[in-house]
Design an enzyme around this catalytic site. Structure first.
Site, mmCIF file in Angstrom:
data_model
loop_
_atom_site.group_PDB
_atom_site.id
_atom_site.type_symbol
_atom_site.label_atom_id
_atom_site.label_comp_id
_atom_site.label_asym_id
_atom_site.label_seq_id
_atom_site.Cartn_x
_atom_site.Cartn_y
_atom_site.Cartn_z
ATOM 1 N N ALA A 155 0.850 -1.186 0.000
ATOM 2 C CA ALA A 155 0.000 0.000 0.000
ATOM 3 C C ALA A 155 0.887 1.238 0.000
ATOM 4 O O ALA A 155 2.023 1.197 0.472
ATOM 5 C CB ALA A 155 -0.891 -0.012 1.230
ATOM 6 N N GLU B 163 0.398 -9.749 -0.824
ATOM 7 C CA GLU B 163 -0.994 -10.209 -0.671
ATOM 8 C C GLU B 163 -1.710 -10.297 -2.013
ATOM 9 O O GLU B 163 -2.563 -11.160 -2.210
ATOM 10 C CB GLU B 163 -1.738 -9.271 0.293
ATOM 11 C CG GLU B 163 -1.243 -9.448 1.727
ATOM 12 C CD GLU B 163 -1.693 -8.346 2.663
ATOM 13 O OE1 GLU B 163 -1.462 -7.165 2.337
ATOM 14 O OE2 GLU B 163 -2.273 -8.664 3.714
HETATM 15 C C1 HXC Z 1 4.884 4.641 -0.977
HETATM 16 C C2 HXC Z 1 6.840 3.796 -1.803
HETATM 17 C C3 HXC Z 1 6.526 2.518 -1.294
HETATM 18 C C4 HXC Z 1 5.304 2.363 -0.602
HETATM 19 C C5 HXC Z 1 8.443 2.405 -2.284
HETATM 20 N N1 HXC Z 1 8.027 3.680 -2.402
HETATM 21 N N2 HXC Z 1 7.558 1.682 -1.604
HETATM 22 N N3 HXC Z 1 6.016 4.831 -1.646
HETATM 23 N N4 HXC Z 1 4.517 3.451 -0.469
HETATM 24 N N5 HXC Z 1 4.883 1.186 -0.125
HETATM 25 C C6 HXC Z 1 8.705 4.781 -3.066
HETATM 26 C C7 HXC Z 1 9.848 5.334 -2.216
HETATM 27 O O1 HXC Z 1 9.365 6.222 -1.244
HETATM 28 C C8 HXC Z 1 10.684 6.013 -3.277
HETATM 29 O O2 HXC Z 1 10.102 7.244 -3.616
HETATM 30 C C9 HXC Z 1 10.533 5.113 -4.481
HETATM 31 O O3 HXC Z 1 9.345 4.346 -4.259
HETATM 32 C C10 HXC Z 1 11.690 4.135 -4.642
HETATM 33 O O4 HXC Z 1 11.833 3.426 -3.430
HETATM 34 P P1 HXC Z 1 13.242 3.297 -2.642
HETATM 35 O O5 HXC Z 1 12.904 2.981 -1.224
HETATM 36 O O6 HXC Z 1 14.095 4.481 -2.890
HETATM 37 O O7 HXC Z 1 13.865 2.026 -3.390
HETATM 38 P P2 HXC Z 1 14.811 0.896 -2.786
HETATM 39 O O8 HXC Z 1 15.863 1.486 -1.892
HETATM 40 O O9 HXC Z 1 15.240 0.076 -3.971
HETATM 41 O O10 HXC Z 1 13.860 0.016 -1.849
HETATM 42 C C11 HXC Z 1 12.749 -0.665 -2.394
HETATM 43 C C12 HXC Z 1 11.840 -1.179 -1.260
HETATM 44 C C13 HXC Z 1 11.505 -0.031 -0.284
HETATM 45 C C14 HXC Z 1 12.544 -2.319 -0.499
HETATM 46 C C15 HXC Z 1 10.579 -1.754 -1.945
HETATM 47 O O11 HXC Z 1 11.033 1.085 -1.057
HETATM 48 C C16 HXC Z 1 10.481 -0.360 0.761
HETATM 49 O O12 HXC Z 1 10.797 -0.981 1.768
HETATM 50 N N6 HXC Z 1 9.215 0.072 0.534
HETATM 51 C C17 HXC Z 1 8.152 -0.070 1.530
HETATM 52 C C18 HXC Z 1 7.636 -1.486 1.573
HETATM 53 C C19 HXC Z 1 6.540 -1.670 2.629
HETATM 54 O O13 HXC Z 1 6.761 -1.379 3.821
HETATM 55 N N7 HXC Z 1 5.392 -2.164 2.190
HETATM 56 C C20 HXC Z 1 4.240 -2.383 3.082
HETATM 57 C C21 HXC Z 1 3.291 -1.241 2.997
HETATM 58 S S1 HXC Z 1 1.904 -1.489 4.064
HETATM 59 P P3 HXC Z 1 10.960 8.628 -3.617
HETATM 60 O O14 HXC Z 1 9.923 9.669 -3.928
HETATM 61 O O15 HXC Z 1 11.593 8.748 -2.279
HETATM 62 O O16 HXC Z 1 11.970 8.415 -4.715
HETATM 63 C C22 HXC Z 1 0.857 -2.498 3.237
HETATM 64 C C23 HXC Z 1 -0.426 -2.836 3.948
HETATM 65 C C24 HXC Z 1 -1.437 -3.413 3.002
HETATM 66 O O17 HXC Z 1 1.091 -2.923 2.157
HETATM 67 C C25 HXC Z 1 -2.802 -3.336 3.574
HETATM 68 C C26 HXC Z 1 -3.854 -3.738 2.564
HETATM 69 C C27 HXC Z 1 -4.154 -2.722 1.532
#
Ligand code: HXC
Length: 257
Positions: free
Chosen positions: A65, A111
């Protein structure tokens, strides 16, 4: 169909939905979530299409998300927006859905892959539920589907301690159906979909429904559900054609009737 956050394509009998928020690692904002499920529904209705493929790009299937969109949300916002409930729409798809996963499949991205019927993973695929690292838990089925697929202890580790699975582990633990090189991973998933698209469509539909029943109910009720899907197939033209073709030593010509 015209969309802003996804791309769609039809290849023969296969409908492909590609998540396309590359700049955000395909994180789901409200628009992409709605577009994804609208596209799946449209393909499910389209008579030409037999199998669906959902994919992202090489680096990210989907990173979950959109954290930036959801960061300031209250519990009431989350409840009333209905984003989590929207995920039930993928369960309503009657045709088989294959996830073609490369790179990150995290949170809602993992998911989404779990909500599909089968997974083709590229060698770079990584599955995980990192919600615990941002102070929440999975909300679109991760705790339930992982526990059913992988068993309690590994699911617990993924959800409580952000353990990720690489492609080889996903294959070993039965999450992925196959692992293929990153180069051509989508083509491999489409080829897999094309194989299934050539099978008897009504039987495929009943088969999907029957296997899914195993996740919903007791063995006794599941066996009943299987029989409810088995008997009606004997009233289809395809059953007559399939068995006749076997006896006549030729390929069947399915009509989906
Ligand atoms: C918003 C996101 C994002 C996310 C990545 N980005 N994941 N933005 N929401 N979930 C954005 C970053 O902010 C960044 O934007 C750009 O994408 C590139 O990401 P980086 O982090 O710079 O890349 P990298 O270092 O290669 O790392 C990739 C990654 C990491 C491992 C995927 O981005 C990450 O850990 N993302 C979050 C993953 C996460 O926690 N997912 C769970 C979300 S909660 P900028 O603008 O800074 O360049 C969830 C609940 C679901 O899913 C509930 C049901 C709907």
């Amino acid at each position: 169909m015209s969309f802003t956050t996804i791309l769609t394509e039809v290849k023969g009998k296969v409908g492909i939905v590609k998540l396309n928020r590359t700049q955000a690692m395909n994180a789901f904002n409200a628009v992409m979530l709605k577009e994804l499920f609208d596209a799946l529904k449209a393909f499910d209705k389209d008579e030409r299409i037999r199998v669906l493929v959902v994919t992202g790009n090489e680096k990210a299937f989907a990173a979950g998300a959109d954290i930036k969109e959801m960061a300031e949300s209250s519990a009431v916002d989350m409840l009333t927006q209905g984003h989590v409930e929207a995920w039930d729409r993928i369960r309503a798809v009657r045709k088989p859905v294959i996830a073609a996963v490369s790179g990150w499949a995290l949170g809602g991205g993992c998911e989404l892959a779990l909500s599909c019927d089968m997974i083709v993973a590229s060698e770079s695929a990584k599955f995980g539920q990192p919600e615990i690292t941002i102070g929440v838990i999975p909300g679109a089925g991760g705790t339930q589907r992982l526990a059913r697929l992988l068993g309690k202890h590994l699911a617990m580790e993924m959800v409580i301690n952000n353990r990720t699975l690489n492609a080889a582990e996903a294959l070993q633990f039965g999450l992925a159906n196959r692992v293929v090189p990153v180069d051509g991973y989508l083509e491999a998933a489409i080829a897999f979909a094309e194989e299934i698209a050539e099978r008897a469509p009504l039987a495929v539909r009943m088969a999907k429904d029957s296997v899914n029943a195993a996740f919903e109910t007791s063995l006794t009720e599941g066996l009943k559900a299987e029989k409810r899907n088995f008997y009606p197939l004997f009233s289809t033209e395809d059953q007559k054609e399939g068995m006749k073709a076997f006896i006549e030593k030729r390929q069947p010509n399915w009509k989906g009737r």
